[in-house]
Design an enzyme around this catalytic site. Structure first.
Site, mmCIF file in Angstrom:
data_model
loop_
_atom_site.group_PDB
_atom_site.id
_atom_site.type_symbol
_atom_site.label_atom_id
_atom_site.label_comp_id
_atom_site.label_asym_id
_atom_site.label_seq_id
_atom_site.Cartn_x
_atom_site.Cartn_y
_atom_site.Cartn_z
ATOM 1 N N GLY A 1 -1.044 6.002 1.924
ATOM 2 C CA GLY A 1 -2.001 7.105 1.892
ATOM 3 C C GLY A 1 -3.023 7.030 3.012
ATOM 4 O O GLY A 1 -3.280 8.024 3.704
ATOM 5 N N ASP B 1 -8.259 -7.232 0.955
ATOM 6 C CA ASP B 1 -7.305 -7.372 2.065
ATOM 7 C C ASP B 1 -7.903 -6.760 3.318
ATOM 8 O O ASP B 1 -8.771 -5.892 3.248
ATOM 9 C CB ASP B 1 -5.992 -6.661 1.758
ATOM 10 C CG ASP B 1 -6.118 -5.146 1.950
ATOM 11 O OD1 ASP B 1 -5.630 -4.640 2.979
ATOM 12 O OD2 ASP B 1 -6.746 -4.474 1.108
ATOM 13 N N CYS C 1 -13.642 -27.130 10.589
ATOM 14 C CA CYS C 1 -12.342 -26.597 10.174
ATOM 15 C C CYS C 1 -11.238 -27.629 10.384
ATOM 16 O O CYS C 1 -11.220 -28.344 11.395
ATOM 17 C CB CYS C 1 -12.035 -25.327 10.960
ATOM 18 S SG CYS C 1 -10.467 -24.539 10.506
ATOM 19 N N HIS D 1 -6.160 -19.940 12.663
ATOM 20 C CA HIS D 1 -7.539 -20.334 12.356
ATOM 21 C C HIS D 1 -8.260 -19.278 11.519
ATOM 22 O O HIS D 1 -8.884 -19.594 10.499
ATOM 23 C CB HIS D 1 -8.316 -20.591 13.642
ATOM 24 C CG HIS D 1 -9.778 -20.761 13.397
ATOM 25 N ND1 HIS D 1 -10.322 -21.938 12.915
ATOM 26 C CD2 HIS D 1 -10.811 -19.885 13.513
ATOM 27 C CE1 HIS D 1 -11.626 -21.769 12.751
ATOM 28 N NE2 HIS D 1 -11.948 -20.545 13.106
ATOM 29 N N GLN E 1 -11.210 6.978 -6.180
ATOM 30 C CA GLN E 1 -11.790 7.672 -5.039
ATOM 31 C C GLN E 1 -13.097 8.344 -5.479
ATOM 32 O O GLN E 1 -13.620 8.033 -6.531
ATOM 33 C CB GLN E 1 -10.787 8.674 -4.452
ATOM 34 C CG GLN E 1 -9.589 8.023 -3.771
ATOM 35 C CD GLN E 1 -9.939 7.317 -2.462
ATOM 36 O OE1 GLN E 1 -11.053 7.409 -1.959
ATOM 37 N NE2 GLN E 1 -8.973 6.592 -1.907
ATOM 38 N N CYS F 1 -7.682 -26.137 15.173
ATOM 39 C CA CYS F 1 -8.901 -26.935 15.368
ATOM 40 C C CYS F 1 -8.601 -28.427 15.455
ATOM 41 O O CYS F 1 -9.334 -29.169 16.124
ATOM 42 C CB CYS F 1 -9.890 -26.652 14.240
ATOM 43 S SG CYS F 1 -10.632 -25.002 14.343
ATOM 44 N N ASP G 1 0.859 -1.174 0.000
ATOM 45 C CA ASP G 1 0.000 0.000 0.000
ATOM 46 C C ASP G 1 0.903 1.234 0.000
ATOM 47 O O ASP G 1 2.038 1.189 0.475
ATOM 48 C CB ASP G 1 -0.898 -0.022 1.240
ATOM 49 C CG ASP G 1 -1.981 1.028 1.188
ATOM 50 O OD1 ASP G 1 -2.094 1.729 0.163
ATOM 51 O OD2 ASP G 1 -2.720 1.154 2.172
ATOM 52 N N SER G 2 0.394 2.341 -0.509
ATOM 53 C CA SER G 2 1.216 3.552 -0.629
ATOM 54 C C SER G 2 1.413 4.278 0.685
ATOM 55 O O SER G 2 2.235 5.176 0.778
ATOM 56 C CB SER G 2 0.561 4.514 -1.617
ATOM 57 O OG SER G 2 -0.647 5.028 -1.071
ATOM 58 N N CYS H 1 -7.890 -26.691 10.307
ATOM 59 C CA CYS H 1 -6.647 -25.962 10.566
ATOM 60 C C CYS H 1 -5.910 -26.588 11.754
ATOM 61 O O CYS H 1 -6.463 -27.386 12.514
ATOM 62 C CB CYS H 1 -6.918 -24.478 10.816
ATOM 63 S SG CYS H 1 -7.504 -24.078 12.484
#
Length: 377
Positions: A102, A272, A310, A341, A195, A315, A99-100, A312
């Site tokens: 900003g 994200d 799950c 998880h 924007q 779990c 990311d910049s 993972c």
């Protein structure tokens, strides 16, 4: 003059007949990314409490994010560059997006001053004064060496007046042009950021002007900033279809399961958020039946896993009671287990979304998921 092939390209594989959601592949210098994808955030060149091996082998992360503002302040882009770039510095051999900065700069409030040239701001660490412009942000991001870098933009708070939002959007557009002119590294892809706040005509103008720059990808910024969900959805579904079909579409700062599914339905390829690791530090798990606040007393003698569905590491090996004990005792293992998880939950969710897109069934899946998770449609 020969036009070089972009460092990052998008391949559309299938569009869901129910929703128009896109199933694709993002080709990058450090590997292919199956989309739509959720991207874990490693703000300071680390996804909090996680090793790169865990992210790859246990979570299945395809790409991670790092942040220009934070890495500029420490350790400094010169250190990262000397190390051979972010990939070598943090021992991550898959794609990275930076990311910049900003959003971070503009969230400083009274600690920053905006001008046409850029932003003067005081560090949140020690109060020292610094300056970001489109040109030096491009230099920082080039030194960091991510596969995808973001243009420097202004993220307007919610709510904001039409007049200020218009001024800000137009300045962001001028900054995007300056970023493109300053960007020289061929093995990085520069994405522009749309924007315009919550005004449709400004969003439309922003998209049209950014498209004219012919950048390798585009992001929607300035939503999911505290507005009501109906406002978020309105602007998402207005903006996404106007973005180029042959280039990746990125929705910034989105990480709850419902927003991820809505983003995919709108035709978004990349999302994200810090949410999975942030709520892990607060003792909360994402499960197939909704959020589980494992630190609550009700789980003191609960010998079941965080989520029965799950597979993972957390779990498969640990109970809610044990993880609750770790969280209450401030043991770092509790945060690590919840982070593993939560990250895997969102990764698996997006794997399922990709399958449902290919089977033209995403709307049905959304309705089923919302019902089980406890969301209203």
């Amino acid at each position: 003059m020969i036009k070089l092939k972009p460092a990052v390209t998008y391949e559309l594989i299938h569009e869901c007949k129910q929703t128009g959601a896109r199933r694709g592949v993002l080709h990058t210098p450090h590997g292919d990314i199956q989309t739509p994808v959720f991207m874990p955030v490693g703000t300071q060149a680390t996804v909090k409490s996680m090793t790169p091996e865990e992210l790859k082998e246990e979570v299945g992360a395809q790409i991670i994010l790092a942040n220009t503002y934070h890495l500029y302040l420490r350790p400094g882009q010169d250190i990262v560059k000397e190390a051979g770039g972010l990939h070598k510095f943090m021992n991550w051999d898959r794609p990275i997006l930076t990311d910049s900065g900003g959003f971070q700069v503009f969230s400083l409030g009274d600690l920053r001053t905006i001008s046409e040239e850029g932003v003067t701001f005081k560090s949140h660490l020690d109060g020292s004064q610094h300056f970001f412009s489109p040109e030096n942000v491009m230099k920082i991001e080039e030194d960091l060496g991510a596969d995808i870098i973001m243009a420097f933009d202004e993220c307007v708070e919610y709510p904001a007046t039409y007049e200020y939002t218009k001024q800000s959007m137009e300045r962001t557009m001028r900054w995007a042009k300056r970023c493109k002119e300053a960007h020289t590294t061929q093995n990085q892809a520069l994405f522009g950021i749309i924007q315009g706040g919550f005004y449709e005509d400004l969003r439309k103008q922003s998209v049209q002007e950014l498209i004219s720059l012919d950048l390798p990808g585009y992001a929607i910024g300035g939503i999911s900033v505290g507005e009501p969900k109906e406002e978020f959805l309105k602007m998402l579904y207005y903006t996404a279809p106007r973005m180029p079909k042959n280039k990746p579409r990125y929705l910034m700062g989105v990480g709850t399961p419902d927003y991820l599914i809505e983003a995919a339905m709108a035709g978004i390829d990349m999302c994200d958020c810090v949410l999975p690791t942030r709520i892990a530090r607060n003792g909360t798990a994402l499960t197939s039946k909704g959020k589980l606040v494992v630190r609550n007393a009700t789980y003191e003698r609960d010998w079941s896993p965080l989520d029965e569905t799950c597979d993972c590491y957390a779990c498969k090996h640990y109970t809610r009671a044990y993880i609750r004990h770790l969280i209450k005792a401030n043991e770092i293992l509790g945060v690590r287990l919840l982070s593993i998880h939560n990250l895997k939950f969102l990764t698996k969710l997006m794997e399922r979304v990709r399958i449902e897109i290919e089977e033209d069934n995403l709307l049905n899946f959304k309705n089923e998921f919302y019902k089980q998770y406890g969301y209203e449609k």
